[in-house]
Write a protein that holds these residues in place. Structure first.
Motif, PDB file in Angstrom:
ATOM      1  N   ILE A 221       0.930  -0.830   0.133  1.00  0.00           N
ATOM      2  CA  ILE A 221       0.172  -0.084   0.248  1.00  0.00           C
ATOM      3  C   ILE A 221       0.538   1.161   0.135  1.00  0.00           C
ATOM      4  O   ILE A 221       1.809   0.849   0.421  1.00  0.00           O
ATOM      5  N   THR A 222       0.406   2.252  -0.622  1.00  0.00           N
ATOM      6  CA  THR A 222       1.521   3.473  -1.372  1.00  0.00           C
ATOM      7  C   THR A 222       0.809   4.559  -0.648  1.00  0.00           C
ATOM      8  O   THR A 222       0.224   5.128  -1.138  1.00  0.00           O
ATOM      9  N   ILE A 223       1.283   4.860   0.351  1.00  0.00           N
ATOM     10  CA  ILE A 223       1.202   6.427   0.570  1.00  0.00           C
ATOM     11  C   ILE A 223       2.366   7.346   0.077  1.00  0.00           C
ATOM     12  O   ILE A 223       3.761   7.574  -0.334  1.00  0.00           O
ATOM     13  N   GLY A 224       0.988   8.573  -1.152  1.00  0.00           N
ATOM     14  CA  GLY A 224       1.982   9.505  -1.657  1.00  0.00           C
ATOM     15  C   GLY A 224       1.650  10.874  -1.898  1.00  0.00           C
ATOM     16  O   GLY A 224       0.454  11.356  -0.653  1.00  0.00           O
ATOM     17  N   ALA A 225       2.584  11.285  -2.210  1.00  0.00           N
ATOM     18  CA  ALA A 225       2.546  13.153  -1.901  1.00  0.00           C
ATOM     19  C   ALA A 225       3.607  13.672  -3.344  1.00  0.00           C
ATOM     20  O   ALA A 225       4.704  12.998  -3.232  1.00  0.00           O
ATOM     21  N   GLN A 226       2.808  14.215  -4.006  1.00  0.00           N
ATOM     22  CA  GLN A 226       2.994  14.968  -5.144  1.00  0.00           C
ATOM     23  C   GLN A 226       2.426  16.361  -5.356  1.00  0.00           C
ATOM     24  O   GLN A 226       1.392  17.107  -4.724  1.00  0.00           O
ATOM     25  N   GLY A 227       3.763  17.462  -5.847  1.00  0.00           N
ATOM     26  CA  GLY A 227       3.132  18.774  -6.352  1.00  0.00           C
ATOM     27  C   GLY A 227       2.084  18.626  -7.438  1.00  0.00           C
ATOM     28  O   GLY A 227       2.301  18.181  -7.843  1.00  0.00           O
ATOM     29  N   ARG A 228       1.636  20.157  -6.850  1.00  0.00           N
ATOM     30  CA  ARG A 228       0.244  20.377  -8.120  1.00  0.00           C
ATOM     31  C   ARG A 228       0.358  21.456  -8.259  1.00  0.00           C
ATOM     32  O   ARG A 228       0.786  22.235  -7.169  1.00  0.00           O
ATOM     33  N   PRO A 229      -0.319  22.385  -9.685  1.00  0.00           N
ATOM     34  CA  PRO A 229      -0.759  23.901  -9.436  1.00  0.00           C
ATOM     35  C   PRO A 229      -1.509  24.317  -8.233  1.00  0.00           C
ATOM     36  O   PRO A 229      -2.445  23.937  -7.844  1.00  0.00           O
ATOM     37  N   GLY A 230      -0.692  24.476  -7.215  1.00  0.00           N
ATOM     38  CA  GLY A 230      -0.784  25.191  -5.833  1.00  0.00           C
ATOM     39  C   GLY A 230      -1.662  24.570  -4.800  1.00  0.00           C
ATOM     40  O   GLY A 230      -2.167  24.930  -3.750  1.00  0.00           O
ATOM     41  N   ALA A 231      -0.900  23.186  -5.306  1.00  0.00           N
ATOM     42  CA  ALA A 231      -1.682  22.245  -4.011  1.00  0.00           C
ATOM     43  C   ALA A 231      -0.627  21.337  -3.634  1.00  0.00           C
ATOM     44  O   ALA A 231       0.646  21.290  -4.946  1.00  0.00           O
ATOM     45  N   VAL A 232      -1.138  20.286  -2.933  1.00  0.00           N
ATOM     46  CA  VAL A 232       0.365  18.808  -2.601  1.00  0.00           C
ATOM     47  C   VAL A 232      -0.979  18.484  -2.239  1.00  0.00           C
ATOM     48  O   VAL A 232      -1.288  18.420  -1.823  1.00  0.00           O
ATOM     49  N   ARG A 233      -0.448  16.997  -3.734  1.00  0.00           N
ATOM     50  CA  ARG A 233      -1.621  15.920  -3.238  1.00  0.00           C
ATOM     51  C   ARG A 233      -1.048  14.852  -2.903  1.00  0.00           C
ATOM     52  O   ARG A 233      -0.176  14.310  -3.280  1.00  0.00           O
ATOM     53  N   ILE A 234      -2.317  13.929  -1.247  1.00  0.00           N
ATOM     54  CA  ILE A 234      -1.690  13.394  -1.257  1.00  0.00           C
ATOM     55  C   ILE A 234      -2.327  12.037  -1.180  1.00  0.00           C
ATOM     56  O   ILE A 234      -4.046  12.090  -1.848  1.00  0.00           O
ATOM     57  N   SER A 235      -1.976  10.611  -1.517  1.00  0.00           N
ATOM     58  CA  SER A 235      -2.604   9.670  -1.544  1.00  0.00           C
ATOM     59  C   SER A 235      -2.319   8.061  -1.387  1.00  0.00           C
ATOM     60  O   SER A 235      -1.150   8.323  -0.746  1.00  0.00           O
ATOM     61  N   VAL A 236      -3.329   7.720  -1.767  1.00  0.00           N
ATOM     62  CA  VAL A 236      -3.194   5.901  -0.483  1.00  0.00           C
ATOM     63  C   VAL A 236      -3.524   5.288  -1.856  1.00  0.00           C
ATOM     64  O   VAL A 236      -4.371   5.330  -2.586  1.00  0.00           O
ATOM     65  N   THR A 237      -2.735   4.718  -2.146  1.00  0.00           N
ATOM     66  CA  THR A 237      -3.057   3.002  -3.043  1.00  0.00           C
ATOM     67  C   THR A 237      -2.913   1.622  -3.149  1.00  0.00           C
ATOM     68  O   THR A 237      -1.204   1.744  -2.423  1.00  0.00           O
ATOM     69  N   ASP A 238      -3.575   1.398  -3.438  1.00  0.00           N
ATOM     70  CA  ASP A 238      -3.857  -0.280  -3.138  1.00  0.00           C
ATOM     71  C   ASP A 238      -4.083  -0.998  -4.129  1.00  0.00           C
ATOM     72  O   ASP A 238      -4.203  -0.204  -4.734  1.00  0.00           O
ATOM     73  N   THR A 239      -3.988  -2.009  -4.114  1.00  0.00           N
ATOM     74  CA  THR A 239      -4.034  -3.830  -4.600  1.00  0.00           C
ATOM     75  C   THR A 239      -5.185  -4.090  -4.295  1.00  0.00           C
ATOM     76  O   THR A 239      -4.940  -5.079  -5.165  1.00  0.00           O
ATOM     77  N   GLY A 240      -5.922  -3.730  -3.589  1.00  0.00           N
ATOM     78  CA  GLY A 240      -7.691  -5.020  -3.404  1.00  0.00           C
ATOM     79  C   GLY A 240      -8.132  -4.951  -4.458  1.00  0.00           C
ATOM     80  O   GLY A 240      -7.776  -4.761  -5.626  1.00  0.00           O
ATOM     81  N   PRO A 241      -8.944  -5.592  -4.332  1.00  0.00           N
ATOM     82  CA  PRO A 241     -10.260  -5.731  -5.770  1.00  0.00           C
ATOM     83  C   PRO A 241     -10.474  -4.692  -6.414  1.00  0.00           C
ATOM     84  O   PRO A 241     -11.482  -4.714  -7.361  1.00  0.00           O
ATOM     85  N   GLY A 242     -10.783  -3.692  -5.790  1.00  0.00           N
ATOM     86  CA  GLY A 242     -11.191  -1.582  -6.218  1.00  0.00           C
ATOM     87  C   GLY A 242     -12.676  -2.234  -6.068  1.00  0.00           C
ATOM     88  O   GLY A 242     -13.623  -3.016  -4.978  1.00  0.00           O
ATOM     89  N   ILE A 243     -13.252  -0.951  -6.173  1.00  0.00           N
ATOM     90  CA  ILE A 243     -14.995  -0.121  -5.869  1.00  0.00           C
ATOM     91  C   ILE A 243     -15.833  -0.145  -7.371  1.00  0.00           C
ATOM     92  O   ILE A 243     -15.115  -0.189  -8.547  1.00  0.00           O
ATOM     93  N   LEU A 244     -16.549  -1.041  -7.125  1.00  0.00           N
ATOM     94  CA  LEU A 244     -17.617  -1.351  -8.338  1.00  0.00           C
ATOM     95  C   LEU A 244     -18.474   0.192  -8.643  1.00  0.00           C
ATOM     96  O   LEU A 244     -17.739   1.158  -8.449  1.00  0.00           O
TER      97      LEU A 244
END
Length: 250
Positions: A157-180
Motif C-alpha cells: 500500500i503506497t502513501i504518496g505526496a506530489q506537487g500540483r498547481p497551488g497544492a500538494v496531493r496526498i494519495s493512498v493506493t492499494d492493490t485490492g479488488p477495487g470498487i464497483l
C-alpha cells in the motif's frame, strides 16, 4: 396545497426511519466491543491466578475493544459537528513529507500484522501546506485502514505526496479488488457501505475525510476499477495559497 400537505407525513416518516436505522447501526457497532470487554473482565475476575501471558493478552484485547468504541463515538461526534456547521480545523504550516512519514510510522505495524507493507512515493522538495496535523493524520489513517482491510496479504500500500498547481496531493493506493463503478458516486456519503462487504463501522469514515479535506480548502476523490485496485487522494493548498480558517459548513 393538498399535495404539499400530503408530503409532510411521508417526509417525517422517512426522517424517523433514517434516525432509527442509524441508532440501530450505532447500537450494533458498539455492542460488539462492549461484549468483548464484558467477557474479558469476567474472565479476569473469575480466576485471579490466571497465567501472566493470558492476562496480558486479555487486557490488550480489552484495550483494543475500548479503542474501537472511542473511534466509533468520535466518528459520531465529528458527523454531528459536520451537520451543524461547527466542524473545526486548526491549521499551521507543515511539510507534507513529514506528515506522510509520521503516518507511515504509525500505520506500518498495523499493515505488518496483516502481512502487508506500507511504502511511500514522496516527491522531493515539496513546499509547506496549511495543515491541521491531527485531522490530516485522521484522513490518512482512514484511507490506509480501508486499504489494509480490502487488500490481500502480501500487498503493498503506497502513501504518496506530489506537487500540483497551488497544492500538494496526498494519495493512498492499494492493490485490492477495487470498487464497483455503481458504488463510486456514493462512496463519500454518510452511513453508506458497499454491498457484500463486511461491516467495519458506521460508514462515516470517508464522509468525515471529505469534510476534513474541504475544511482545508481542498478536495478528495477516488480512482478505482474492479480488479485493478483503488487510489484515494486529497489536495492540500500550499501555504501561500490559503487563508486560515477555523471551520467550514459542510
Amino acid at each position: 396545497m393538498l399535495e404539499a400537505t400530503s408530503l409532510i407525513p411521508s417526509l417525517a416518516e422517512s426522517a424517523s426511519r433514517a434516525r432509527d436505522e442509524m441508532l440501530a447501526m450505532v447500537a450494533h457497532d458498539l455492542r460488539n466491543p462492549l461484549n468483548s470487554i464484558s467477557m474479558a473482565s469476567q474472565l479476569l475476575l473469575s480466576d485471579p491466578a490466571l497465567d501472566a501471558e493470558v492476562t496480558r493478552k486479555t487486557v490488550h484485547m480489552m484495550q483494543r475493544a475500548a479503542n474501537r468504541m472511542n473511534r466509533l463515538i468520535g466518528d459520531l461526534l465529528d458527523a454531528r459537528q459536520i451537520e451543524s456547521g461547527s466542524f473545526l480545523v486548526e491549521m499551521r504550516p507543515e511539510l507534507p513529507s513529514a506528515v506522510v512519514r509520521d503516518a507511515l510510522d504509525m500505520l506500518q505495524p498495523i499493515a505488518a500484522s496483516k502481512g502487508q507493507r506500507l511504502d511511500t512515493a514522496i516527491e522531493p522538495g515539496l513546499p509547506t501546506a496549511q495543515v491541521d496535523c491531527a485531522r490530516i493524520q485522521q484522513v490518512i489513517s482512514n484511507l490506509v485502514g480501508n486499504a489494509i482491510k480490502f487488500s490481500p496479504a502480501g500487498s503493498v500500500i503506497t502513501i504518496g505526496a506530489q506537487g500540483r498547481p497551488g497544492a500538494v496531493r496526498i494519495s493512498v493506493t492499494d492493490t485490492g479488488p477495487g470498487i464497483l463503478p455503481e458504488e463510486l458516486p456514493r462512496i463519500f456519503d454518510r452511513y453508506w457501505q458497499g454491498k457484500g462487504r463486511e461491516r467495519g463501522g458506521l460508514g462515516l469514515g470517508l464522509a468525515i475525510a471529505k469534510a476534513i479535506a474541504e475544511a482545508h480548502g481542498g478536495c478528495i476523490g477516488v480512482y478505482s476499477a474492479p480488479g485493478a485496485g483503488t487510489t484515494f487522494y486529497f489536495d492540500l493548498r500550499m501555504t501561500n495559497d490559503v487563508t486560515r480558517r477555523s471551520g467550514r459548513r459542510s
